[in-house]
Design a protein around this motif. Structure first.
Motif, PDB file in Angstrom:
ATOM      1  N   ASP A  12       3.918  -7.922   1.568  1.00 44.54           N
ATOM      2  CA  ASP A  12       3.195  -9.192   1.516  1.00 44.54           C
ATOM      3  C   ASP A  12       1.721  -8.970   1.195  1.00 44.54           C
ATOM      4  OD1 ASP A  12       5.506 -10.534   2.102  1.00 44.54           O
ATOM      5  OD2 ASP A  12       5.100 -10.685   4.257  1.00 44.54           O
ATOM      6  N   LEU A  13       1.136  -7.939   1.774  1.00 50.44           N
ATOM      7  CA  LEU A  13      -0.273  -7.647   1.516  1.00 50.44           C
ATOM      8  C   LEU A  13      -0.495  -7.205   0.077  1.00 50.44           C
ATOM      9  CD1 LEU A  13      -1.197  -5.752   4.819  1.00 50.44           C
ATOM     10  CD2 LEU A  13      -1.812  -8.082   4.189  1.00 50.44           C
ATOM     11  N   VAL A  14       0.436  -6.415  -0.453  1.00 50.43           N
ATOM     12  CA  VAL A  14       0.344  -6.007  -1.855  1.00 50.43           C
ATOM     13  C   VAL A  14       0.428  -7.218  -2.766  1.00 50.43           C
ATOM     14  CG1 VAL A  14       1.509  -4.740  -3.718  1.00 50.43           C
ATOM     15  CG2 VAL A  14       1.228  -3.679  -1.477  1.00 50.43           C
ATOM     16  N   PHE A  15       1.343  -8.135  -2.456  1.00 52.27           N
ATOM     17  CA  PHE A  15       1.500  -9.347  -3.247  1.00 52.27           C
ATOM     18  C   PHE A  15       0.208 -10.163  -3.247  1.00 52.27           C
ATOM     19  CE2 PHE A  15       2.518 -13.874  -3.533  1.00 52.27           C
ATOM     20  CZ  PHE A  15       3.276 -13.922  -4.687  1.00 52.27           C
ATOM     21  N   VAL A  16      -0.380 -10.343  -2.083  1.00 46.63           N
ATOM     22  CA  VAL A  16      -1.605 -11.144  -1.975  1.00 46.63           C
ATOM     23  C   VAL A  16      -2.758 -10.446  -2.683  1.00 46.63           C
ATOM     24  CG1 VAL A  16      -3.308 -12.076  -0.368  1.00 46.63           C
ATOM     25  CG2 VAL A  16      -0.877 -12.253   0.160  1.00 46.63           C
ATOM     26  N   ALA A  17      -2.899  -9.140  -2.465  1.00 44.03           N
ATOM     27  CA  ALA A  17      -4.005  -8.402  -3.079  1.00 44.03           C
ATOM     28  C   ALA A  17      -3.914  -8.425  -4.601  1.00 44.03           C
ATOM     29  CB  ALA A  17      -4.018  -6.957  -2.570  1.00 44.03           C
ATOM     30  N   SER A  18      -2.706  -8.233  -5.128  1.00 42.83           N
ATOM     31  CA  SER A  18      -2.522  -8.200  -6.577  1.00 42.83           C
ATOM     32  C   SER A  18      -2.793  -9.560  -7.200  1.00 42.83           C
ATOM     33  CB  SER A  18      -1.104  -7.738  -6.921  1.00 42.83           C
ATOM     34  OG  SER A  18      -0.890  -7.733  -8.311  1.00 42.83           O
ATOM     35  N   VAL A  62       7.270  -2.391   6.494  1.00 44.79           N
ATOM     36  CA  VAL A  62       7.391  -2.455   5.040  1.00 44.79           C
ATOM     37  C   VAL A  62       7.213  -3.874   4.526  1.00 44.79           C
ATOM     38  CG1 VAL A  62       8.919  -2.060   3.080  1.00 44.79           C
ATOM     39  CG2 VAL A  62       8.864  -0.420   4.965  1.00 44.79           C
ATOM     40  N   ASN A  63       7.834  -4.845   5.186  1.00 41.75           N
ATOM     41  CA  ASN A  63       7.722  -6.233   4.720  1.00 41.75           C
ATOM     42  C   ASN A  63       6.283  -6.727   4.779  1.00 41.75           C
ATOM     43  OD1 ASN A  63      10.465  -6.355   4.295  1.00 41.75           O
ATOM     44  ND2 ASN A  63      10.915  -7.287   6.284  1.00 41.75           N
ATOM     45  N   ARG A  64       5.559  -6.322   5.795  1.00 41.18           N
ATOM     46  CA  ARG A  64       4.157  -6.733   5.928  1.00 41.18           C
ATOM     47  C   ARG A  64       3.313  -6.101   4.808  1.00 41.18           C
ATOM     48  NH1 ARG A  64       1.178 -10.882   7.687  1.00 41.18           N
ATOM     49  NH2 ARG A  64      -0.791 -10.255   8.675  1.00 41.18           N
ATOM     50  N   ILE A  65       3.570  -4.835   4.523  1.00 42.13           N
ATOM     51  CA  ILE A  65       2.841  -4.154   3.445  1.00 42.13           C
ATOM     52  C   ILE A  65       3.136  -4.830   2.112  1.00 42.13           C
ATOM     53  CG2 ILE A  65       2.593  -1.991   2.177  1.00 42.13           C
ATOM     54  CD1 ILE A  65       3.211  -0.520   4.751  1.00 42.13           C
ATOM     55  N   HIS A  80      -3.307   2.235  -1.003  1.00 40.70           N
ATOM     56  CA  HIS A  80      -4.542   1.919  -0.298  1.00 40.70           C
ATOM     57  C   HIS A  80      -4.260   1.158   1.002  1.00 40.70           C
ATOM     58  CE1 HIS A  80      -6.565   3.508  -3.626  1.00 40.70           C
ATOM     59  NE2 HIS A  80      -6.577   2.431  -4.409  1.00 40.70           N
ATOM     60  N   ILE A  81      -3.230   0.309   0.981  1.00 40.57           N
ATOM     61  CA  ILE A  81      -2.918  -0.488   2.174  1.00 40.57           C
ATOM     62  C   ILE A  81      -2.188   0.356   3.211  1.00 40.57           C
ATOM     63  CG2 ILE A  81      -1.574  -2.457   3.020  1.00 40.57           C
ATOM     64  CD1 ILE A  81      -2.175  -3.857   0.387  1.00 40.57           C
ATOM     65  N   ALA A  82      -1.176   1.100   2.780  1.00 44.14           N
ATOM     66  CA  ALA A  82      -0.398   1.934   3.708  1.00 44.14           C
ATOM     67  C   ALA A  82      -1.116   3.262   3.926  1.00 44.14           C
ATOM     68  CB  ALA A  82       1.004   2.162   3.151  1.00 44.14           C
ATOM     69  N   SER A  83      -2.293   3.207   4.505  1.00 50.08           N
ATOM     70  CA  SER A  83      -3.109   4.398   4.723  1.00 50.08           C
ATOM     71  C   SER A  83      -2.953   4.886   6.163  1.00 50.08           C
ATOM     72  CB  SER A  83      -4.579   4.064   4.437  1.00 50.08           C
ATOM     73  OG  SER A  83      -5.049   3.113   5.378  1.00 50.08           O
ATOM     74  N   LYS A  84      -3.694   5.937   6.483  1.00 48.16           N
ATOM     75  CA  LYS A  84      -3.647   6.473   7.839  1.00 48.16           C
ATOM     76  C   LYS A  84      -4.173   5.468   8.855  1.00 48.16           C
ATOM     77  CE  LYS A  84      -4.265  11.244   6.275  1.00 48.16           C
ATOM     78  NZ  LYS A  84      -5.138  12.453   6.321  1.00 48.16           N
ATOM     79  N   LYS A  85      -5.077   4.602   8.410  1.00 46.51           N
ATOM     80  CA  LYS A  85      -5.640   3.608   9.326  1.00 46.51           C
ATOM     81  C   LYS A  85      -4.675   2.467   9.615  1.00 46.51           C
ATOM     82  CE  LYS A  85     -10.351   4.454   7.696  1.00 46.51           C
ATOM     83  NZ  LYS A  85     -11.565   3.845   7.079  1.00 46.51           N
TER      84      LYS A  85
END
Length: 446
Positions: A385-391, A380-383, A369-374
């Motif tokens: 971090d976002l996965v970690f925060v979202a989870s 990769v490191n930023r994604i 959902h985070i690594a989408s077309k938008k």
């Protein structure tokens, strides 16, 4: 025999079949070593002394890799994901000839309803609940789909005789007439109810293991009870033998020594004679020999196990017996295991392990959902971090206790599926990244 073939006047040798097999074997070994190195790197992050148990899916490469790991680090045990095991059992069930026809008619009915937006709107006027779309990527979704159809059947009958539906062109098509016949066919729905009754125990156990709760001690007993439950539901001996064989094949492919050890220590089954099972006792002794090379340590734990089994000391108090069916296994040992501190420490260590990897796999969905077309320019490191925060934001917002008691004797039916569960399980046609709530959260994290 080596063949000589000339191309452009230059002869060369083709490798023999044996040589090709050796080359393939070397490649497979190299790939396994690479994968093993990745697993070891993960172990080093948390420390080898802190790793008790590894759970992965049942892929052949994972099996081979973890077998190598167990050979080199025997104290670290491995087992396949139980959620995948139970889901495969249901997949095997769905391939049985007498179930295929029932499921196909259900898919036909769901497809007819969901492919016509006007029919969805008409059904919504009779019920706030909707039919579930069939999906190959969701655990037990074909059976959940049928459960929902059984629940909605009275509303579907009202819809198919309503003026709003009769006025629609779809009511006069071959598909509409066929689906209307399905809805009003009592024989068909009796067979569907029987099919769901046969599969209900598998689905309940799947619901248990596919959660972020320590229920590994329930698995061994749950598989035994599953066969007995099917015996009660299925009067046809040939069908029962076929279903039981499918369960046995999958269970022995996924069974681990760790499951027997957890069953031995789960307080819900305290004093139920686990030691009388030859397999459980064998696995228990094998586990102790691996984890405790010193005989004195093993002897101490075995003596404390006898106290636990005979309800001596803190193991047999009135509160401890009441708590067996009201508290989680880890919490029970923390509160009532002080008469056997060595066994208490081991039990907490074993019973707090996960039995399924599916919860971790959901991180890949968040990643998708985070690594989408938008957001295709995120590194990769930023994604990550976002996965970690979202989870972890989702975990913080959860009101479910980590050690909430879920027992085999708690209920015999599948828990009611809520609309929130549907949103989590169902694959919607629209992109989930378009959800304003998701966009707002991601914008804040970025």
């Amino acid at each position: 025999m080596v063949q000589q073939i000339a191309r452009h006047g230059i002869p060369y040798d083709l490798p023999t079949e044996t040589a090709l097999r050796e080359q393939l074997l070397q490649v497979e070994k190299a790939n396994l070593e690479i994968q093993l190195a990745k697993v070891k790197a993960c172990i080093e992050i948390v420390g080898e002394e802190n790793v008790v148990f590894i759970v992965t899916d049942g892929e052949a490469s994972n099996k081979a890799t973890t077998r190598l790991l167990e050979a080199r680090k025997p104290r670290i045990m491995w087992a396949p994901c139980l959620a995948h095991c139970l889901n495969n059992i249901l997949k095997d069930f769905a391939k049985l000839p007498w179930m295929v026809g029932l499921l196909d008619k259900g898919k036909t009915l769901v497809g007819f309803l969901r492919n016509h937006l006007h029919l969805v709107a008409i059904l919504a006027s009779f019920s706030s609940r909707r039919v579930l779309k069939f999906s190959e990527t969701r655990f037990a979704f074909n059976f959940l789909m049928m459960e929902r159809l059984v629940e909605l059947r009275p509303k579907l009958q009202q819809m198919f005789v309503s003026d709003a539906y009769i006025a629609r062109l779809e009511s006069r098509t071959d598909s509409g007439i066929a689906c209307q016949g399905i809805v009003f066919n009592d024989t068909y729905w009796n067979e569907v109810n029987h099919m769901l009754g046969v599969s209900r125990r598998v689905m309940y156990l799947l619901w248990m293991v596919d959660r972020d709760m320590p229920v590994i001690g329930k698995v061994y007993k749950g598989m035994d009870q599953m066969s007995e439950n099917i015996r009660q539901q299925e009067e046809n001996n040939l069908r029962y033998e076929e279903l039981n064989q499918l369960i046995s094949n999958r269970w022995w492919a996924y069974h681990s020594t760790f499951h027997s050890v957890a069953y031995m220590l789960d307080p819900e089954f305290q004093g139920r004679g686990q030691e009388k099972s030859r397999e459980v006792s064998k696995d228990w002794n094998m586990y102790l020999e691996i984890q405790f090379p010193d005989y004195q340590q093993r002897s101490t734990i075995k003596n404390q196990l006898c106290q636990y089994r005979n309800l001596e000391g803190s193991f047999g108090t009135g509160d401890s017996q009441m708590d067996r069916t009201t508290k989680g296994s880890v919490q029970w040992w923390e509160d009532n295991g002080y008469s056997g501190p060595n066994l208490q420490r081991l039990a907490i260590q074993v019973l707090s392990q996960a039995s399924s990897s599916s919860y971790v796999e959901r991180l890949f969905s968040i990643f998708g959902h985070i690594a989408s077309k938008k957001r295709n320019c995120l590194v990769v490191n930023r994604i990550a971090d976002l996965v970690f925060v979202a989870s972890n934001t989702k975990l913080i917002g959860s009101h479910t206790s980590y050690d909430k008691f879920v027992g085999l004797s708690q209920t015999e039916s599948i828990p009611q599926i809520t609309n929130d569960d549907i949103e989590a399980m169902e694959e919607e046609d629209e992109d989930e990244d378009d959800d304003p709530a998701n966009e707002e959260l991601l914008d804040e994290m970025e």
